[in-house]
Scaffold this active site. Structure first.
Site, PDB file in Angstrom:
ATOM      1  N   ILE A  66     -53.424  -1.119  36.182  1.00 47.44           N
ATOM      2  CA  ILE A  66     -53.412  -0.881  34.843  1.00 47.44           C
ATOM      3  C   ILE A  66     -53.320  -2.468  34.073  1.00 47.44           C
ATOM      4  O   ILE A  66     -52.618  -3.200  34.465  1.00 47.44           O
ATOM      5  CB  ILE A  66     -52.209   0.115  34.289  1.00 47.44           C
ATOM      6  CG1 ILE A  66     -52.556   0.564  32.879  1.00 47.44           C
ATOM      7  CG2 ILE A  66     -50.982  -0.756  34.307  1.00 47.44           C
ATOM      8  CD1 ILE A  66     -51.583   1.598  32.414  1.00 47.44           C
ATOM      9  N   GLY A 121     -51.994   1.004  39.682  1.00 48.75           N
ATOM     10  CA  GLY A 121     -52.467   2.089  39.337  1.00 48.75           C
ATOM     11  C   GLY A 121     -53.953   2.390  40.326  1.00 48.75           C
ATOM     12  O   GLY A 121     -54.199   3.493  40.298  1.00 48.75           O
ATOM     13  N   ASP A 124     -52.581   4.949  42.719  1.00 51.51           N
ATOM     14  CA  ASP A 124     -52.696   6.046  42.271  1.00 51.51           C
ATOM     15  C   ASP A 124     -54.163   6.799  42.251  1.00 51.51           C
ATOM     16  O   ASP A 124     -54.131   7.962  42.609  1.00 51.51           O
ATOM     17  CB  ASP A 124     -52.250   5.985  40.710  1.00 51.51           C
ATOM     18  CG  ASP A 124     -50.864   5.634  40.502  1.00 51.51           C
ATOM     19  OD1 ASP A 124     -49.937   6.436  40.701  1.00 51.51           O
ATOM     20  OD2 ASP A 124     -50.329   4.471  40.195  1.00 51.51           O
ATOM     21  N   GLU A 144     -45.707  -1.036  40.970  1.00 43.19           N
ATOM     22  CA  GLU A 144     -44.629  -0.770  39.621  1.00 43.19           C
ATOM     23  C   GLU A 144     -43.382  -1.402  39.693  1.00 43.19           C
ATOM     24  O   GLU A 144     -42.788  -1.535  38.858  1.00 43.19           O
ATOM     25  CB  GLU A 144     -44.877   0.835  39.759  1.00 43.19           C
ATOM     26  CG  GLU A 144     -46.349   1.327  38.832  1.00 43.19           C
ATOM     27  CD  GLU A 144     -47.145   1.407  39.876  1.00 43.19           C
ATOM     28  OE1 GLU A 144     -48.350   2.212  39.640  1.00 43.19           O
ATOM     29  OE2 GLU A 144     -47.099   0.974  41.150  1.00 43.19           O
ATOM     30  N   ASP A 152     -46.226   6.327  38.032  1.00 40.52           N
ATOM     31  CA  ASP A 152     -46.221   7.638  37.229  1.00 40.52           C
ATOM     32  C   ASP A 152     -47.452   8.461  37.140  1.00 40.52           C
ATOM     33  O   ASP A 152     -47.637   9.358  36.349  1.00 40.52           O
ATOM     34  CB  ASP A 152     -45.608   7.722  35.966  1.00 40.52           C
ATOM     35  CG  ASP A 152     -46.256   6.454  34.966  1.00 40.52           C
ATOM     36  OD1 ASP A 152     -47.084   6.127  35.338  1.00 40.52           O
ATOM     37  OD2 ASP A 152     -45.633   6.087  34.139  1.00 40.52           O
TER      38      ASP A 152
END
Length: 270
Positions: A66, A121, A124, A144, A152
């Site tokens: 991210i 990210g 993810d 993270e 998340d």
């Protein structure tokens, strides 16, 4: 094809190649990325001529995760009201999750081809893909924890099913880096390639093999695997029996049988 800001899509025959396309920023996932992912995977899902999608990164990296500028902007929008802040954050997290749900819920298999950084990210994202392949020097990290937060956008939910619970906890708690060979050993990636060029060539070859199969059978297979992960064995068996009650009447079955008997490749309709 539609012009995108953070992503780029090319269709090569039955394969859609989705590139994370911010090479100057190590393919960090900015504001546009999250909406474009939903849009592109909706297109992949809807487009009958596309049978498989490959996702990779332009330039030197898959993705550094991210974009921190996006997080900083979100922090700047906080108010004095804790309830309203919480509601805003929650809504935003669900919006980001939707980008990778779109990958997992896409009817077509999605293959990740990873080189360079695959951090935060980006983990993810690859956790939502069907399979993962990497270069020997690919650098994986659930970063993270070093940002003072819990991942998340799907890593903690999907990764245990890929590499097992204990290994996922080690990576999530320590944030340590894992490179190509170790990633293969733990089952995070299926195969490791010497460099980026051979990685893309190898993954496109695998995608081509999948694209040659009955798209209806591939669709059913992905749906069953996804469903069974989150349900009991009995539920999964019941679902496939109902599903195949219809699907086994498909023309693809006759075509596949004939091809098998005559030792010629079958040509399936989109």
């Amino acid at each position: 094809m539609h012009e995108y800001q953070s992503l780029k899509v090319e269709q090569h025959g039955a394969i859609a190649h989705v590139l994370i396309n911010r090479p100057a920023k190590a393919n960090a996932m900015d504001e546009a990325f999250w909406t474009e992912m939903v849009d592109i995977f909706d297109w992949v899902d809807r487009t009958d001529s596309v049978r498989v999608a490959v996702i990779s990164g332009a330039g030197d990296h898959f993705s550094a995760g991210i974009d921190l500028a996006m997080l900083a902007q979100a922090a700047g929008e906080m108010t004095q009201d804790i309830g309203r802040n919480a509601e805003r954050i929650r809504r935003n997290v669900l919006r980001l999750q939707a980008a990778f749900n779109a990958v997992e819920e896409c009817r077509k298999p999605v293959i990740a081809a990873v080189h360079g950084y695959c951090i935060g990210g980006a983990i993810d994202l690859i956790s939502a893909c069907d399979m993962r392949y990497a270069t020997a020097s690919a650098h994986f990290s659930i970063k993270e924890i070093d940002m003072g937060m819990a991942a998340d956008v799907g890593t903690l939910q999907r990764l245990p099913h890929i590499i097992g619970d204990g290994m996922m906890r080690e990576l999530a708690y320590t944030g340590r880096a894992v490179f190509g060979d170790e990633a293969r050993e733990m089952g995070l990636v299926n195969r490791v390639y010497a460099d980026h060029a051979t990685l893309i060539e190898g993954v496109m070859g695998i995608a081509g093999q999948i694209a040659a199969k009955s798209p209806l059978a591939i669709r059913g297979t992905k749906e069953m695997i996804r469903y069974s992960r989150d349900h009991s064995v009995a539920d999964g068996l019941n679902y496939i029996a109902t599903w195949n009650a219809a699907m086994l009447q498909s023309e693809d079955l006759k075509l596949a049988m004939t091809a098998h008997m005559s030792r010629k490749p079958a040509e399936f309709a989109d």
